[in-house]
Design an enzyme around this catalytic site. Structure first.
Site, mmCIF file in Angstrom:
data_model
loop_
_atom_site.group_PDB
_atom_site.id
_atom_site.type_symbol
_atom_site.label_atom_id
_atom_site.label_comp_id
_atom_site.label_asym_id
_atom_site.label_seq_id
_atom_site.Cartn_x
_atom_site.Cartn_y
_atom_site.Cartn_z
ATOM 1 N N ARG A 158 -8.908 -2.004 8.107
ATOM 2 C CA ARG A 158 -8.708 -2.337 6.973
ATOM 3 C C ARG A 158 -8.924 -3.602 6.614
ATOM 4 N NH1 ARG A 158 -2.857 -0.987 4.283
ATOM 5 N NH2 ARG A 158 -2.485 -3.128 5.173
ATOM 6 N N GLU A 211 2.173 1.727 -7.478
ATOM 7 C CA GLU A 211 2.823 1.502 -6.542
ATOM 8 C C GLU A 211 3.678 0.111 -6.849
ATOM 9 O OE1 GLU A 211 0.072 -0.463 -3.426
ATOM 10 O OE2 GLU A 211 -1.026 -1.183 -5.190
ATOM 11 N N LYS A 238 -7.591 -5.597 0.007
ATOM 12 C CA LYS A 238 -6.329 -6.455 0.162
ATOM 13 C C LYS A 238 -6.608 -8.104 0.391
ATOM 14 C CE LYS A 238 -2.092 -6.436 3.020
ATOM 15 N NZ LYS A 238 -0.994 -6.506 1.981
HETATM 16 N N1 PMP Z 1 0.910 -1.967 -1.686
HETATM 17 C C1 PMP Z 1 0.589 -3.311 -1.819
HETATM 18 C C2 PMP Z 1 0.154 -4.028 -2.929
HETATM 19 C C3 PMP Z 1 0.892 -4.162 -0.501
HETATM 20 O O1 PMP Z 1 0.749 -5.364 -0.408
HETATM 21 C C4 PMP Z 1 1.239 -3.306 0.586
HETATM 22 C C5 PMP Z 1 1.432 -4.505 1.924
HETATM 23 N N2 PMP Z 1 2.246 -5.226 1.823
HETATM 24 C C6 PMP Z 1 1.482 -2.027 0.786
HETATM 25 C C7 PMP Z 1 1.386 -1.391 -0.360
HETATM 26 C C8 PMP Z 1 1.877 -1.380 1.869
HETATM 27 O O2 PMP Z 1 0.814 -1.200 2.758
HETATM 28 P P1 PMP Z 1 1.167 -1.229 4.613
HETATM 29 O O3 PMP Z 1 2.128 0.031 4.602
HETATM 30 O O4 PMP Z 1 -0.008 -1.124 4.964
HETATM 31 O O5 PMP Z 1 1.750 -2.590 4.798
#
Ligand code: PMP
Length: 290
Positions: free
Chosen positions: A52, A184, A151
Site C-alpha cells: 500500500r 469512514e 495514504k
Molecule cells: N481510514 C483511515 C482514514 C486511516 O487513516 C486508517 C489507518 N489509520 C484506516 C482507515 C484503517 O486502515 P488500516 O486498517 O490499514 O490501518
C-alpha cells in the site's frame, strides 16, 4: 538507551531524528505513510502495508529510493535495534528537500523514515463497553480531487473532522462522502451488521482500503458470514444490529452509539465480539518474524 529512528539508512536518537524545514513533506504534506503493528515479534500484514505504501507513492509520482525488500529489511532492522516486542511502526516517505515552491522536480532525494515505538493501546474499557461516536459536517475528500486511497501526509481533512468530534465531546467522527453516503472515521474504517450480513462501504466511494478491514472481511467470510461492500446511509447506521470500527491501531472496536442514538442493544454485539476474538488469534500467529 533511547529509541532509535531510521532516516535514509542511518539511525538517530529520538531527539536527534530530524528533517529539514525545506522538506516538502513538512511544507506541503507531499509524501505518504503507513502505520503498522507488531505482536510478540511478528510484524502483522507487513507485505500488505508495504504494497500500500508503494501504491500510495505511485499515486503521487514519488519514487521510493528503496526496493520493497530493502524497505522490509529497514523495518525489521529498526525493530531489532530497538528491541521492541510489541510495536507501532510508522513508515514515512516524503518528497524530500526542495525550495519554497511547489515544484516536486526540485526535490532530488526522497526522505525515508522508519519510527518504531511502544504501542499506545486504547483503554480496555472502550473495547468492553463500546464507543459512542458522532457524525460530522466535513465530508471526506472527494476522490476526484485527492483520493483517500492514497495514504498521504495530507491528513487535514481527517483532522478537521476529528476537531468537530472533539468540539462536540466525542473521541471519534463518522465522515460521509460529499454525496452523503457513509465513508469512514478519521483513522478507522466502519462496518455494520444487519440480519447477519457484514457490510462496509466500498473503496470506490473514497475511503482508505484498510488492511484491518480486509482481514476482518476475510475472517467473516471464512466463518460463513455474508460479506458485502455496499453503499450505506446514515439510516443504515442508525438501524444497524451491530457496528464496529477497524484500524491498525484500534484493531476492532465496537460502536454502541452514533449521534446519541443507541446501536443494537447498546452493548458490543455478539458477532462483533466473536470477530474481535478471531482477529486477536490471527495477530498472534500471522506475521513476519524478527
Ligand atoms: N481510514 C483511515 C482514514 C486511516 O487513516 C486508517 C489507518 N489509520 C484506516 C482507515 C484503517 O486502515 P488500516 O486498517 O490499514 O490501518
Amino acid at each position: 538507551m533511547g529509541l532509535k529512528v531510521y532516516i535514509n539508512g542511518e539511525y538517530f536518537e529520538k531527539d536527534q531524528a530530524k528533517v529539514s524545514v525545506f522538506d516538502h513533506g513538512l511544507l506541503y504534506g507531499d509524501g505518504v505513510f503507513e502505520g503498522i503493528r507488531s505482536y510478540s515479534r511478528l510484524v502483522f500484514k507487513l507485505k500488505e502495508h508495504i504494497d500500500r505504501l508503494y501504491e500510495s507513492s505511485q499515486g503521487i509520482m514519488l519514487t521510493i529510493p528503496l526496493s520493497k525488500e530493502e524497505m522490509i529489511k529497514a523495518v525489521v532492522a529498526t525493530l531489532k535495534l530497538n528491541e521492541l516486542d510489541n510495536a507501532y511502526i510508522r513508515l514515512v516517505v516524503t518528497r524530500g528537500m526542495g525550495d519554497l515552491g511547489l515544484d516536486p522536480r526540485k526535490c532530488k532525494h526522497a526522505s525515508v523514515i522508519v519510527i518504531t515505538d511502544n504501542i499506545k493501546l486504547y483503554p480496555e474499557k472502550m473495547y468492553k463497553e463500546g464507543l459512542s461516536i458522532i457524525t460530522v459536517p466535513t465530508p471526506r475528500n472527494i476522490p476526484e480531487a485527492l483520493n483517500p486511497q492514497i495514504k498521504s501526509l495530507n491528513y487535514l481533512n481527517n483532522i478537521l473532522a476529528k476537531i468537530e468530534a472533539l468540539n462536540s465531546g466525542y473521541e471519534e467522527a463518522l465522515m460521509f462522502t460529499a454525496h452523503g453516503y457513509v465513508a469512514e472515521c478519521t483513522g478507522d474504517n466502519i462496518f455494520i451488521i444487519k440480519d447477519n450480513n457484514l457490510i462496509t462501504p466500498p473503496a470506490f466511494l473514497g475511503i482508505l482500503k484498510g488492511i484491518t478491514r480486509a482481514c476482518v472481511m476475510d475472517i467473516a467470510k471464512k466463518s460463513g458470514m455474508t460479506v458485502k461492500e455496499e453503499v450505506i446511509t446514515r439510516h443504515n447506521i442508525y438501524t444497524a444490529d451491530e457496528c464496529f470500527l477497524t484500524g491498525t491501531a484500534a484493531e476492532i472496536i465496537p460502536v454502541v452509539g452514533v449521534d446519541k442514538r443507541i446501536i443494537g442493544d447498546g452493548k458490543p454485539g455478539k458477532i462483533t465480539l466473536s470477530l474481535m476474538k478471531e482477529f486477536r488469534k490471527v495477530t498472534k500467529t500471522d506475521g513476519v518474524k524478527y
